[in-house]
Design a protein around this motif. Sequence first.
Motif, PDB file in Angstrom:
ATOM      1  N   LEU A 228       0.834  -1.203   0.000  1.00  0.00           N
ATOM      2  CA  LEU A 228       0.000   0.000   0.000  1.00  0.00           C
ATOM      3  C   LEU A 228       0.868   1.252   0.000  1.00  0.00           C
ATOM      4  O   LEU A 228       0.571   2.228  -0.712  1.00  0.00           O
ATOM      5  CB  LEU A 228      -0.919  -0.002   1.223  1.00  0.00           C
ATOM      6  CG  LEU A 228      -1.982  -1.104   1.283  1.00  0.00           C
ATOM      7  CD1 LEU A 228      -2.748  -1.040   2.599  1.00  0.00           C
ATOM      8  CD2 LEU A 228      -2.944  -0.994   0.110  1.00  0.00           C
ATOM      9  N   GLU A 229       1.943   1.244   0.765  1.00  0.00           N
ATOM     10  CA  GLU A 229       2.856   2.391   0.796  1.00  0.00           C
ATOM     11  C   GLU A 229       3.530   2.601  -0.555  1.00  0.00           C
ATOM     12  O   GLU A 229       3.681   3.744  -1.010  1.00  0.00           O
ATOM     13  CB  GLU A 229       3.916   2.171   1.877  1.00  0.00           C
ATOM     14  CG  GLU A 229       3.385   2.268   3.300  1.00  0.00           C
ATOM     15  CD  GLU A 229       4.425   1.882   4.329  1.00  0.00           C
ATOM     16  OE1 GLU A 229       4.347   2.385   5.469  1.00  0.00           O
ATOM     17  OE2 GLU A 229       5.323   1.068   4.005  1.00  0.00           O
ATOM     18  N   LYS A 230       3.909   1.518  -1.202  1.00  0.00           N
ATOM     19  CA  LYS A 230       4.585   1.621  -2.492  1.00  0.00           C
ATOM     20  C   LYS A 230       3.676   2.258  -3.538  1.00  0.00           C
ATOM     21  O   LYS A 230       4.119   3.071  -4.361  1.00  0.00           O
ATOM     22  CB  LYS A 230       5.033   0.238  -2.963  1.00  0.00           C
ATOM     23  CG  LYS A 230       5.840   0.260  -4.269  1.00  0.00           C
ATOM     24  CD  LYS A 230       6.323  -1.127  -4.635  1.00  0.00           C
ATOM     25  CE  LYS A 230       7.240  -1.082  -5.865  1.00  0.00           C
ATOM     26  NZ  LYS A 230       6.576  -0.523  -7.041  1.00  0.00           N
ATOM     27  N   ASP A 231       2.395   1.897  -3.514  1.00  0.00           N
ATOM     28  CA  ASP A 231       1.465   2.483  -4.473  1.00  0.00           C
ATOM     29  C   ASP A 231       1.371   3.995  -4.275  1.00  0.00           C
ATOM     30  O   ASP A 231       1.308   4.754  -5.249  1.00  0.00           O
ATOM     31  CB  ASP A 231       0.078   1.853  -4.308  1.00  0.00           C
ATOM     32  CG  ASP A 231      -0.942   2.445  -5.265  1.00  0.00           C
ATOM     33  OD1 ASP A 231      -0.973   2.010  -6.433  1.00  0.00           O
ATOM     34  OD2 ASP A 231      -1.700   3.347  -4.844  1.00  0.00           O
ATOM     35  N   VAL A 232       1.384   4.434  -3.013  1.00  0.00           N
ATOM     36  CA  VAL A 232       1.291   5.868  -2.723  1.00  0.00           C
ATOM     37  C   VAL A 232       2.558   6.592  -3.157  1.00  0.00           C
ATOM     38  O   VAL A 232       2.513   7.623  -3.844  1.00  0.00           O
ATOM     39  CB  VAL A 232       1.018   6.093  -1.220  1.00  0.00           C
ATOM     40  CG1 VAL A 232       1.081   7.582  -0.879  1.00  0.00           C
ATOM     41  CG2 VAL A 232      -0.341   5.521  -0.834  1.00  0.00           C
ATOM     42  N   THR A 233       3.719   6.068  -2.787  1.00  0.00           N
ATOM     43  CA  THR A 233       4.983   6.742  -3.110  1.00  0.00           C
ATOM     44  C   THR A 233       5.278   6.707  -4.607  1.00  0.00           C
ATOM     45  O   THR A 233       5.897   7.624  -5.135  1.00  0.00           O
ATOM     46  CB  THR A 233       6.143   6.102  -2.338  1.00  0.00           C
ATOM     47  OG1 THR A 233       6.185   4.691  -2.621  1.00  0.00           O
ATOM     48  CG2 THR A 233       5.964   6.318  -0.837  1.00  0.00           C
ATOM     49  N   ASP A 234       4.839   5.656  -5.305  1.00  0.00           N
ATOM     50  CA  ASP A 234       5.026   5.589  -6.755  1.00  0.00           C
ATOM     51  C   ASP A 234       4.271   6.703  -7.474  1.00  0.00           C
ATOM     52  O   ASP A 234       4.607   7.064  -8.605  1.00  0.00           O
ATOM     53  CB  ASP A 234       4.565   4.235  -7.292  1.00  0.00           C
ATOM     54  CG  ASP A 234       5.568   3.123  -6.992  1.00  0.00           C
ATOM     55  OD1 ASP A 234       6.688   3.447  -6.557  1.00  0.00           O
ATOM     56  OD2 ASP A 234       5.223   1.941  -7.195  1.00  0.00           O
TER      57      ASP A 234
END
Length: 458
Positions: A228-234
């Motif tokens: 979930l964090e990766k989707d936001v930071t991407d």
Amino acid sequence: MTIKENADVDRSAAGIVARLERLPVSRPLVWARMVVGSATFFDGYTTLAIAYAMPVLAKLWQLPPSKVGLVISSGYLGQLIGALFFGWLAERIGRLRTLTITVSIFAIMSVACIFSWNATSLIVFRFIQGIGTGGEVPVASAYVNEFVGARSRGRFFLLYELLFLVGLVFAALIGYELVPRFGWQMMFWIGVVPVVLTVPLRFFLPESPRWLLTHGRIPEAEDVISRLEKDVTDRGIELPPPIRATGIVASFERGSWRDLFSGIYRKRTLTLWVLWFCSYLINNGLATWLPTLYRTVFNIPLRTSLLYGLIMTTVAVVVSFVCAISIDKVGRRPWYIGAFGLAVIPLGVLSIIGASTAIQVLVFATCAYAIIQTITYSLYLYSAELYPTRMRAVGAGIGSAWLRAGSMAGPALIGFVVAESGVHTVFLSFAVVAIVGAVTCALFATETKGRVLEELSP
């Protein structure tokens, strides 16, 4: 495990919760909401589908009012069992697996209902289907809530619950448009659609990280949050530093049904049960019975009777939206007292004037239904506010079982009262139930407006 290892696990659990709380709405979360929301939408549809098949079936199978009541109530009896069993199962095997099972049950049994050959077979199929529908809503609500941070959980939850009510409207619309053209089976053919949701539920959605934490599955929970964090930071969004909460451990204390009757929770539990039972007895009784009433008592055309049902459920959705944006300002207790009290007026009027025309019933019953719907619509939120984390799922699950009991009692009560005393007495009975709900709220309900959960439920 050593003391140091235990401490490391606790810090990991606290860190994961802190990382979850800071997350904005991401694409995976939107996807999860959409899939689970679709299941909840069709749960609402399936709950009311029988109401728009019964006007045809009552004439086709020459069913007396008491038999009509049994056909409708059988689904709610199954829902009562499903709410109790699947709430328990979700705590043990996970939210996602349980949702897959419940959606599959109510979709497969929708197919079975299509091939019913008499009232008895339909009662059996509706009962089994009800087990699936009864288990889906409380488990889905827990799943969605466990992904959303505290800052947006309240409004998001009520707007998510609105999908269930939209499903009711969709059932009314399908009944109005398709049943006169293609027959009563069309209501159940549409109910087969949720079976396609079992694939994304099982293979594309992540398990609740909070549930994983309570079962000590720290690496899996961390993996969910990392994705979930990766989707936001991407997407170029910078995440704020996580604020680690205290007291979050990998193995939470688990409550039981006995805790519902200890200390301050005894009064809350009994009050909540009365609210579930009274509000759902009135509203599901009206929603499932009125289309058949229009057809069999007032002899109005089938299409017109189904249109009246569509009008009633549509008005209720609009009023429920008003509730969603207003109840935080008004407060839970004043809203519930006012809603029960206001509903007595149109129900009492129908009893006094004798409910002698279909238009009278449409106008006054729609007012009562829409008002009470604001209570039924928000009780899952209120239930969560009345219990601490260790017993929140148990309290909501058993509480929702009482809504199924009320839903089951409504049609059965109607069938008995109509056979013995006539239509006007049904509305008098509902008015008395609303008075019981209002008095119970005034004497015993706890106000939760603007108060922190931990302050409310130590």
